[in-house]
Design an enzyme around this catalytic site. Structure first.
Site, mmCIF file in Angstrom:
data_model
loop_
_atom_site.group_PDB
_atom_site.id
_atom_site.type_symbol
_atom_site.label_atom_id
_atom_site.label_comp_id
_atom_site.label_asym_id
_atom_site.label_seq_id
_atom_site.Cartn_x
_atom_site.Cartn_y
_atom_site.Cartn_z
ATOM 1 N N PHE A 213 -12.575 -65.414 -73.780
ATOM 2 C CA PHE A 213 -11.729 -64.926 -72.231
ATOM 3 C C PHE A 213 -12.257 -63.749 -71.525
ATOM 4 C CE2 PHE A 213 -7.604 -61.974 -71.431
ATOM 5 C CZ PHE A 213 -7.131 -62.501 -69.864
ATOM 6 N N GLU A 214 -12.555 -64.403 -70.212
ATOM 7 C CA GLU A 214 -13.613 -63.138 -69.339
ATOM 8 C C GLU A 214 -12.385 -63.632 -67.846
ATOM 9 O OE1 GLU A 214 -17.397 -64.165 -69.553
ATOM 10 O OE2 GLU A 214 -17.856 -66.677 -69.190
ATOM 11 N N LEU A 215 -13.123 -62.662 -66.929
ATOM 12 C CA LEU A 215 -12.625 -62.841 -65.905
ATOM 13 C C LEU A 215 -14.163 -63.319 -64.947
ATOM 14 C CD1 LEU A 215 -8.910 -61.244 -65.742
ATOM 15 C CD2 LEU A 215 -9.836 -63.543 -65.285
#
Length: 317
Positions: free
Chosen positions: A240-242
């Site tokens: 989960f990364e932006l």
């Protein structure tokens, strides 16, 4: 029969101890991250009428993972996207089946795009006889480490939200993370940080030091996040990364990726995209450019992030 029960009891005890260790390690590394990059509410108001940035969700997956993908999309839609309608991009080294396309399209409240990865194979300098793990899995880790940012299906977008099949989002988003990234000039966002096991990355730091010796280090970097008395093996969980893709497409990021890629650790050891990304973030970004989404409810396998704020907890169910 008593022998069987004793065996089962011992296995359950070992699993319990493993779970306690994982939870402790997750808490320890989260505290370490919070010292460096925590992004603390309350947030200042966004400009009135802030337009949605060019952003999308990205899966790299296969048709066989349809059930896991749909579960994750259900969470994303319910918690966030049914209000914002950002598109999805699905990438794979194989063509997606019609059943997969139909199954995920029905889950989405927004456009869905499917594309083939053409450059999935290992680099020509890799000795495949030395690779002691699934080479297809290693290709995926390498692809997430750098090349994916240049895929034609990703090129139109500035920001991406990476999605992992089977992961869960357990809290409603009360704001648009993509707009936050753009307005706050943030380059990278994460929810969980962990410590890699030493045997997985024995030469990672040595290779990184060789790179630093050849390139001047930025004065406002966050390298101290990776170093206590020695390299602490902390890394961001990239499931989960932006990401602001301008960061990944920058000359500095690509130089670091190309150097580390040439070392072969992704194939000969167990370096991952998390290894490369964490080094790049620590070296190239300042604290104010990195965002710990401490208020995001997220879980993947045994790892999870749960908001501690009572207000946010009312939005987790």
């Amino acid at each position: 029969m008593a022998f069987v029960y004793r065996r089962i009891y011992r296995i359950l005890v070992l699993l319990g101890l493993l779970l306690v260790f994982v939870l402790w390690r997750n808490r320890h590394t989260a505290e370490k991250a919070s010292e460096v990059v925590r992004y603390t509410p309350p947030l200042p108001p966004l400009p009135t009428g802030s337009a949605q940035p060019q952003s999308c969700f990205v899966f790299i997956t296969r048709s066989m993972s349809l059930t896991k993908v749909r579960r994750t999309m259900f969470d994303v839609e319910k918690r966030f996207n049914e209000r914002y309608h950002y598109p999805y991009v699905f990438l794979s080294e194989n063509h997606f089946s019609d059943a997969f396309k139909e199954g995920v399209t029905k889950m989405a409240s927004s456009p869905v795009h499917f594309a083939l990865i053409e450059d999935w194979q290992e680099p020509e300098w890799i000795d495949t006889d030395r690779v002691n793990d699934r080479i297809g899995f290693r290709n995926m880790l390498r692809y997430w480490s750098g090349p994916f940012a240049y895929h034609p299906a990703i090129q139109p977008y500035r920001y991406i939200w990476r999605l992992e099949p089977g992961s869960h989002y357990t809290c409603d988003f009360e704001y648009d993370p993509f707009v936050e990234m753009k307005h706050r000039q943030l380059k990278y966002g994460f929810a969980i940080s962990i410590q890699e096991i030493p045997s997985a990355v024995p030469s990672l730091w040595q290779s990184f030091e060789q790179y630093i010796a050849q390139h001047s280090s930025r004065g406002n970097s966050t390298l101290d996040w990776l170093v206590d008395a020695d390299f602490n093996r902390c890394q961001f969980l990239t499931n989960f990364e932006l990401i602001d893709l301008d960061f990944m497409r920058s000359t500095e990021y690509q130089e670091l990726f190309n150097f580390m890629d040439r070392q072969g650790g992704i194939y000969y050891e167990q370096w991952s995209d998390a290894s490369i990304r964490s080094l790049a973030v620590a070296l190239l970004l300042s604290r104010k450019q990195v965002w710990w989404l401490a208020d995001a409810g997220y879980s993947h396998d045994l790892l999870s992030n749960c908001p501690s704020d009572p207000h946010r907890q009312r939005h987790c169910h």
